[in-house]
Design a protein around this motif. Structure first.
Motif, PDB file in Angstrom:
ATOM      1  N   LEU A 181     -16.366  17.412  17.429  1.00  0.00           N
ATOM      2  CA  LEU A 181     -16.170  18.476  16.437  1.00  0.00           C
ATOM      3  C   LEU A 181     -15.181  18.042  15.363  1.00  0.00           C
ATOM      4  O   LEU A 181     -14.238  17.297  15.622  1.00  0.00           O
ATOM      5  CB  LEU A 181     -15.646  19.741  17.133  1.00  0.00           C
ATOM      6  CG  LEU A 181     -16.634  20.452  18.059  1.00  0.00           C
ATOM      7  CD1 LEU A 181     -15.912  21.560  18.843  1.00  0.00           C
ATOM      8  CD2 LEU A 181     -17.787  21.041  17.258  1.00  0.00           C
ATOM      9  N   PRO A 182     -15.349  18.534  14.128  1.00  0.00           N
ATOM     10  CA  PRO A 182     -14.371  18.239  13.081  1.00  0.00           C
ATOM     11  C   PRO A 182     -13.102  19.051  13.289  1.00  0.00           C
ATOM     12  O   PRO A 182     -13.101  20.070  14.000  1.00  0.00           O
ATOM     13  CB  PRO A 182     -15.101  18.672  11.801  1.00  0.00           C
ATOM     14  CG  PRO A 182     -16.022  19.769  12.252  1.00  0.00           C
ATOM     15  CD  PRO A 182     -16.467  19.368  13.637  1.00  0.00           C
ATOM     16  N   ALA A 183     -12.010  18.602  12.662  1.00  0.00           N
ATOM     17  CA  ALA A 183     -10.776  19.384  12.710  1.00  0.00           C
ATOM     18  C   ALA A 183     -10.967  20.672  11.935  1.00  0.00           C
ATOM     19  O   ALA A 183     -11.757  20.754  10.996  1.00  0.00           O
ATOM     20  CB  ALA A 183      -9.624  18.570  12.116  1.00  0.00           C
ATOM     21  N   GLY A 184     -10.234  21.719  12.340  1.00  0.00           N
ATOM     22  CA  GLY A 184     -10.309  23.007  11.661  1.00  0.00           C
ATOM     23  C   GLY A 184     -10.518  24.138  12.651  1.00  0.00           C
ATOM     24  O   GLY A 184     -10.637  23.922  13.871  1.00  0.00           O
ATOM     25  N   MET A 230      -6.804  20.158  15.649  1.00  0.00           N
ATOM     26  CA  MET A 230      -6.012  19.414  14.672  1.00  0.00           C
ATOM     27  C   MET A 230      -5.914  17.954  15.074  1.00  0.00           C
ATOM     28  O   MET A 230      -5.852  17.629  16.261  1.00  0.00           O
ATOM     29  CB  MET A 230      -4.607  20.009  14.555  1.00  0.00           C
ATOM     30  CG  MET A 230      -4.590  21.433  14.034  1.00  0.00           C
ATOM     31  SD  MET A 230      -2.901  22.044  13.794  1.00  0.00           S
ATOM     32  CE  MET A 230      -3.232  23.679  13.121  1.00  0.00           C
ATOM     33  N   ARG A 231      -5.918  17.092  14.044  1.00  0.00           N
ATOM     34  CA  ARG A 231      -5.774  15.650  14.270  1.00  0.00           C
ATOM     35  C   ARG A 231      -4.820  15.069  13.244  1.00  0.00           C
ATOM     36  O   ARG A 231      -4.540  15.679  12.215  1.00  0.00           O
ATOM     37  CB  ARG A 231      -7.144  14.962  14.183  1.00  0.00           C
ATOM     38  CG  ARG A 231      -8.123  15.447  15.253  1.00  0.00           C
ATOM     39  CD  ARG A 231      -9.396  14.618  15.289  1.00  0.00           C
ATOM     40  NE  ARG A 231     -10.271  15.099  16.352  1.00  0.00           N
ATOM     41  CZ  ARG A 231     -11.287  15.939  16.167  1.00  0.00           C
ATOM     42  NH1 ARG A 231     -11.550  16.392  14.936  1.00  0.00           N
ATOM     43  NH2 ARG A 231     -12.020  16.345  17.184  1.00  0.00           N
ATOM     44  N   ARG A 323       5.523  20.876  13.844  1.00  0.00           N
ATOM     45  CA  ARG A 323       4.390  20.078  13.366  1.00  0.00           C
ATOM     46  C   ARG A 323       3.870  19.250  14.535  1.00  0.00           C
ATOM     47  O   ARG A 323       4.579  19.042  15.534  1.00  0.00           O
ATOM     48  CB  ARG A 323       4.775  19.188  12.199  1.00  0.00           C
ATOM     49  CG  ARG A 323       5.604  17.976  12.573  1.00  0.00           C
ATOM     50  CD  ARG A 323       5.826  17.050  11.387  1.00  0.00           C
ATOM     51  NE  ARG A 323       6.752  15.974  11.757  1.00  0.00           N
ATOM     52  CZ  ARG A 323       7.294  15.129  10.900  1.00  0.00           C
ATOM     53  NH1 ARG A 323       7.015  15.246   9.607  1.00  0.00           N
ATOM     54  NH2 ARG A 323       8.124  14.193  11.307  1.00  0.00           N
ATOM     55  N   LEU A 324       2.648  18.760  14.387  1.00  0.00           N
ATOM     56  CA  LEU A 324       2.007  17.971  15.429  1.00  0.00           C
ATOM     57  C   LEU A 324       1.776  16.556  14.940  1.00  0.00           C
ATOM     58  O   LEU A 324       1.450  16.336  13.776  1.00  0.00           O
ATOM     59  CB  LEU A 324       0.665  18.596  15.814  1.00  0.00           C
ATOM     60  CG  LEU A 324       0.708  20.051  16.279  1.00  0.00           C
ATOM     61  CD1 LEU A 324      -0.702  20.574  16.489  1.00  0.00           C
ATOM     62  CD2 LEU A 324       1.515  20.187  17.556  1.00  0.00           C
ATOM     63  N   THR A 331      -7.096  15.044  20.367  1.00  0.00           N
ATOM     64  CA  THR A 331      -7.203  16.245  19.537  1.00  0.00           C
ATOM     65  C   THR A 331      -6.202  17.274  20.032  1.00  0.00           C
ATOM     66  O   THR A 331      -5.989  17.408  21.240  1.00  0.00           O
ATOM     67  CB  THR A 331      -8.624  16.841  19.601  1.00  0.00           C
ATOM     68  OG1 THR A 331      -9.573  15.867  19.165  1.00  0.00           O
ATOM     69  CG2 THR A 331      -8.743  18.075  18.721  1.00  0.00           C
ATOM     70  N   ALA A 332      -5.575  17.982  19.108  1.00  0.00           N
ATOM     71  CA  ALA A 332      -4.681  19.081  19.486  1.00  0.00           C
ATOM     72  C   ALA A 332      -5.425  20.399  19.349  1.00  0.00           C
ATOM     73  O   ALA A 332      -6.151  20.623  18.376  1.00  0.00           O
ATOM     74  CB  ALA A 332      -3.443  19.099  18.601  1.00  0.00           C
TER      75      ALA A 332
END
Length: 367
Positions: A181-184, A230-231, A323-324, A331-332
């Protein structure tokens, strides 16, 4: 003496505004003070055509007080401007009028606990939260098992629940689905992979340790209203600005890593206890972009870094800046949780809320 006036601008370097004595023939001297100490003064004799047009003499009643030295932005809320021969503080325009009201209340009732925000918020953000926690444990409303994590949440604005998602967080199939999956933000109207991940989330997030912590902090079952992948390295953010909420102080972010590696979480220390307002007069709970981070930086805040494995979960309070840093191949997952009594504003406008999974515990995932 009949004084009218206001503070129209306040920065770490100066205060500007106007002050007019209806009965005096000369401009008055005004002083800026913190905790009774004078940090600057000026004659209120600057020309203000807008005030002249309003009938305040010839309009020469403006002032600009340069402070002897720059003050810490965290002290802006406590700056008072008074006439030199009086004790009445000038009110503030478009800045911190709320704080003026709260200051008077706190002066009359110094022993009463209060929230750090004009928006109220969770009891864990009150200045008497430690005492309230002890009382809740004493009457059995919060278990001894949850008292420790809640105490750390109160103290630091975040808490790491090590091994809370054991034995391994997401299983291999779900980890592979996340990687595709894409980030978002995750959408229930997305792909089959998104649907599979969303269906698996309640079983992951509503395990005993996070569920007990959230119930204790929220005084309610949690509602997860946002889930995002998130990445890379994210910008600093705080949970209260992630989603439009009627009460932005009533939320928490749940953060975990998915895949092989260690997710790094940078926390701005004590950011949950920053002053209510930024130097621009905007509530930190609603500030977008870097306004709150700028306030933290000006206050010489430092960061701490926490490492999260695939079975660890961090719970971050509404005002805490974080922040990550997500390593490649990992992946977060960041999920925004609110009390079940909350209804995110986008739900009320019909934009979301059509995908709901009710967990057996009473917790809900609704996107």
């Amino acid at each position: 003496m009949t004084i009218r006036g206001s503070i129209d601008e306040l920065t770490p370097l100066a205060a500007s505004g106007w002050a007019h004595d209806d009965r005096a023939s000369e401009p008055i001297l005004v002083q800026a003070m913190i905790n009774g100490a004078v940090i600057g003064e000026a004659i209120a004799d600057l020309n203000r055509p807008d005030l002249a047009a309003a009938g305040l003499g010839d309009g020469r009643c403006g002032f600009h007080i340069a402070f002897g030295a720059a003050i810490d932005p965290s002290q802006l809320a406590f700056v008072a401007v008074k006439p030199s021969r009086g004790d009445v503080e000038l009110p503030r325009t478009n800045l911190t009028g709320y704080i003026d009201a709260f200051r008077a209340m706190r002066a009359r009732h110094p022993g009463v606990g209060w929230s750090r925000s004009i928006f109220g918020g969770l009891w864990t953000d009150r200045v008497d939260a430690r005492r309230r926690l002890a009382g809740r444990v004493a009457i059995g409303a919060i278990s001894q098992e949850n008292a420790g994590p809640l105490g750390r949440f109160i103290e630091s604005g975040h808490v790491l629940l090590g091994g809370a998602l054991a034995p391994a967080g997401f299983d291999i199939r779900m980890t592979e689905a996340v990687a595709r999956l894409p980030a978002g933000p995750l959408s229930p109207r997305g792909s089959l992979d998104e649907a599979d991940v969303l269906t698996a989330l309640p079983g992951l997030l509503f395990r005993d340790a996070p569920l007990g912590l959230l119930r204790g902090a929220f005084d309610d079952n949690p509602l997860v209203c946002r889930a995002e992948l998130m990445r890379g390295t994210t910008r600093f953010a705080q949970p209260s600005t992630a989603e439009p909420l009627p009460a932005p102080t009533e939320c928490a972010a749940l953060v975990t890593g998915i895949g092989e590696g260690q997710l790094l979480l940078d926390i701005v220390r004590d950011s949950h206890a920053l002053p209510e307002f930024t130097p621009d007069g905007e509530s930190r709970w609603l500030a977008r972009g870097g306004a709150t981070l700028a306030l933290a930086t000006a206050a010489a805040a430092s960061t701490e870094t926490i490492g999260l494995g695939a079975d660890d979960l961090a719970v971050i309070g509404p005002g805490t800046l974080y922040r990550l840093r997500v390593p490649e191949g990992m992946t977060a997952l960041v999920a925004l949780a609110t009390p079940n009594r909350q209804t995110p504003l986008r739900f009320l406008t019909g934009e979301s809320g059509d995908f709901t999974i009710r967990h057996g515990s009473g917790a809900v995932l609704s996107l």
